[in-house]
Write a protein that holds these residues in place. Structure first.
Motif, PDB file in Angstrom:
ATOM      1  N   LEU A  12       1.424  -7.784  -1.948  1.00 21.51           N
ATOM      2  CA  LEU A  12       0.378  -7.181  -0.877  1.00 21.51           C
ATOM      3  C   LEU A  12      -1.038  -7.731  -1.501  1.00 21.51           C
ATOM      4  O   LEU A  12      -1.826  -7.894  -0.853  1.00 21.51           O
ATOM      5  CB  LEU A  12       0.436  -5.617  -0.821  1.00 21.51           C
ATOM      6  CG  LEU A  12       1.447  -5.078   0.126  1.00 21.51           C
ATOM      7  CD1 LEU A  12       1.467  -3.523  -0.010  1.00 21.51           C
ATOM      8  CD2 LEU A  12       1.452  -5.600   1.493  1.00 21.51           C
ATOM      9  N   LYS A 113      -6.588  -9.739   4.366  1.00 27.15           N
ATOM     10  CA  LYS A 113      -5.315  -9.472   4.841  1.00 27.15           C
ATOM     11  C   LYS A 113      -4.820  -8.227   3.945  1.00 27.15           C
ATOM     12  O   LYS A 113      -4.005  -7.294   4.466  1.00 27.15           O
ATOM     13  CB  LYS A 113      -4.127 -10.753   4.146  1.00 27.15           C
ATOM     14  CG  LYS A 113      -2.791 -10.389   5.002  1.00 27.15           C
ATOM     15  CD  LYS A 113      -1.724 -11.545   4.344  1.00 27.15           C
ATOM     16  CE  LYS A 113      -2.282 -12.725   5.001  1.00 27.15           C
ATOM     17  NZ  LYS A 113      -1.277 -13.763   4.856  1.00 27.15           N
ATOM     18  N   GLN A 117      -2.982  -4.987   5.430  1.00 27.61           N
ATOM     19  CA  GLN A 117      -1.459  -4.285   5.052  1.00 27.61           C
ATOM     20  C   GLN A 117      -1.822  -3.092   4.541  1.00 27.61           C
ATOM     21  O   GLN A 117      -0.903  -2.034   4.981  1.00 27.61           O
ATOM     22  CB  GLN A 117      -1.030  -5.173   3.997  1.00 27.61           C
ATOM     23  CG  GLN A 117      -0.735  -6.653   4.244  1.00 27.61           C
ATOM     24  CD  GLN A 117      -0.416  -7.469   3.241  1.00 27.61           C
ATOM     25  OE1 GLN A 117      -1.049  -7.581   2.179  1.00 27.61           O
ATOM     26  NE2 GLN A 117       0.660  -8.498   3.416  1.00 27.61           N
TER      27      GLN A 117
END
Length: 484
Positions: A12, A113, A117
């Motif tokens: 992540l 991103k 997430q």
């Protein structure tokens, strides 16, 4: 609170950074534009996002180690477009975070991103980090709250410190590199990078002064010269002081202590529509090698109190000291006569004109105002005008020159009598004559003919008469071809 990033920590956080680094570097390394500082800035932003996202889910200050300090921003010592921007505007750390977020949002969404997430894992995340998450596109748009989150983390004192800086105003917003279109709370506005600056950072193409959707003017380009315009001799004489002014500005005349003259110069071009006021201004700008900015009054004049002045401040501040020309068409809409005060609206309108009088005098460049009627201008403003040029309707001699000027190659009038008739009977402006000859030329091209006959041109004379004088006065003067 249990961190949703603990079990997949590298996927992540680390993975998007590494992936994006591999994408950015080949894309930005170029033989012509240096992108090193931009690359490093994006890596710095990624490391900061990683740090704050880790801290967000740590339970207490012991686990956090009270490490609120952000990584040192990279040095900007090269001559790349990005480094030049940082140094020219003397950007603070807060400014650099805002600018980096704007670039990431516009061109490198993968850098953000991690926000997507974690947002999908914890709805509570948006409360601290700000931003706008779109479930359909799975995209994250950073807000000014996002910038504060990255800078301050969990330190409330830093939130206050950086929040105060934002309220004071960022140089990015003042110079239109970044926009905040929010009509509610400032902090919740999305960080929007001006596209001209994104192009500059990537391609090296420097933004024009008219960049940005909020700038109420556009660069007017003309490749015409004084040889391409037909003017009365007295008009040519009246515009000579403009040339003297531009040369004086370039030669440092206004930087000496030998006089007390202000560096600005105001010219009024007045005359009937179609006499070539805008064309003349563009030709002068081209002839003397300065940029001309055509002011869009629809973006300037506002019905809301204070908005007109605010729009003009953007205009004057951007162009101050740039040795350029400001051109106001239909200037009486802004600089018209003040009225008797009958209500609050009249009082405000008069205050607006007073502001304009004072503000335009402070502008250190050339200002040209165009109006159909000189008498429409405010009397106090007319006293501040350096020269007033009456761009009159062309005389008969000038009209003949205009008909001949717009005559295409290999095209002739059926007789000299027809040319004389057109010159004498129709008091057209240069714009009227150009329109007629353009239509005639296209008709002849369609017919594969080269002679202008009265029967052909009369159709377009009628059309132009209706436009110029109205249907009631659109009748044509009879033309009788003289016989030998």
């Amino acid at each position: 609170m249990k961190s949703p990033i603990n079990h997949e920590h590298s996927s992540l956080i680390k993975t998007p950074i590494n992936e994006k680094t591999e994408i950015i570097n080949p894309l930005l390394h170029s033989n012509t534009v240096n992108h090193n500082s931009l690359n490093e800035e994006m890596k710095w932003l990624q490391s900061l996002i990683e740090k704050r996202c880790k801290e967000l889910f740590l339970e207490d200050d012991i686990e956090l180690n009270r490490d609120y300090e952000i990584p040192e921003p990279p040095k900007s010592e090269d001559q790349s477009p990005y480094s030049i921007t940082i140094n020219t505007h003397q950007l603070t750390v807060l400014d650099r975070i805002i600018l980096a977020l704007g670039i990431a949002s516009a061109h490198y969404p993968s850098i953000l991103k991690t926000f997507v997430q974690i947002e999908e894992s914890s709805n509570a995340f948006a409360i601290e980090a700000g931003g706008e998450y779109d479930k359909i596109s799975r995209s994250f748009k950073p807000t000014f709250q996002t910038a504060l989150f990255l800078l301050a983390g969990k330190d409330l004192s830093l939130w206050s410190q950086y929040g105060a800086q934002l309220i004071h105003g960022s140089v990015l917003l003042k110079n239109d590199l970044i926009y905040n279109r929010s009509s509610t709370e400032f902090i919740h506005g999305k960080i929007e990078l001006d596209t001209a600056y994104l192009n500059y950072f990537l391609s090296g193409q420097k933004p024009q002064l008219d960049h940005g959707s909020y700038f109420p003017g556009r660069l007017y380009k003309s490749d015409l010269t004084m040889e391409d315009i037909i003017l009365e001799d007295n008009v040519r004489d009246q515009i000579k002081p403009i040339g003297h002014y531009i040369k004086a500005l370039e030669n440092g005349f206004f930087k000496t202590d030998d006089h007390s003259f202000k560096p600005g110069f105001i010219a009024l071009f007045y005359g009937a529509p179609g006499t070539g006021k805008t064309m003349l201004a563009g030709i002068l700008a081209n002839a003397y090698g300065i940029d001309m900015y055509h002011v869009d009054l629809s973006q300037v004049v506002s019905k809301y109190i204070g908005e007109t002045e605010k729009n003009l401040e953007v205009l004057f501040n951007r162009l101050q000291g740039k040795n350029c020309m400001l051109f106001f068409d239909e200037a009486d809409a802004l600089f018209g006569k003040r009225s008797d005060v009958k209500d609050a609206h009249d009082r405000y309108a008069n205050q607006e004109v007073s502001y304009l009088l004072q503000r335009i005098e402070k502008f250190d460049g050339l200002t040209i105002l165009a109006s159909n009627f000189e008498n429409n201008m405010d009397d106090a403003f007319k006293r501040r005008i350096d020269i007033s040029v009456n761009v009159i309707r062309p005389t008969e001699i000038t009209r003949k020159a205009l008909w001949e000027h717009y005559l295409p190659k290999n095209i002739t009038f059926e007789s000299n009598d027809l040319l004389q008739h057109l010159t004498k009977e129709y008091t057209y402006t240069g714009a009227n004559i150009r329109n007629i000859m353009k239509n005639v030329a296209m008709a002849l091209h369609d017919r594969n003919e080269t002679r202008i006959t009265y029967s052909l041109i009369s159709t377009y004379l009628m059309i132009e008469n209706e436009k110029a004088f109205g249907k009631n006065q659109s009748r044509l003067s009879p033309f009788v071809q003289k016989t030998e």
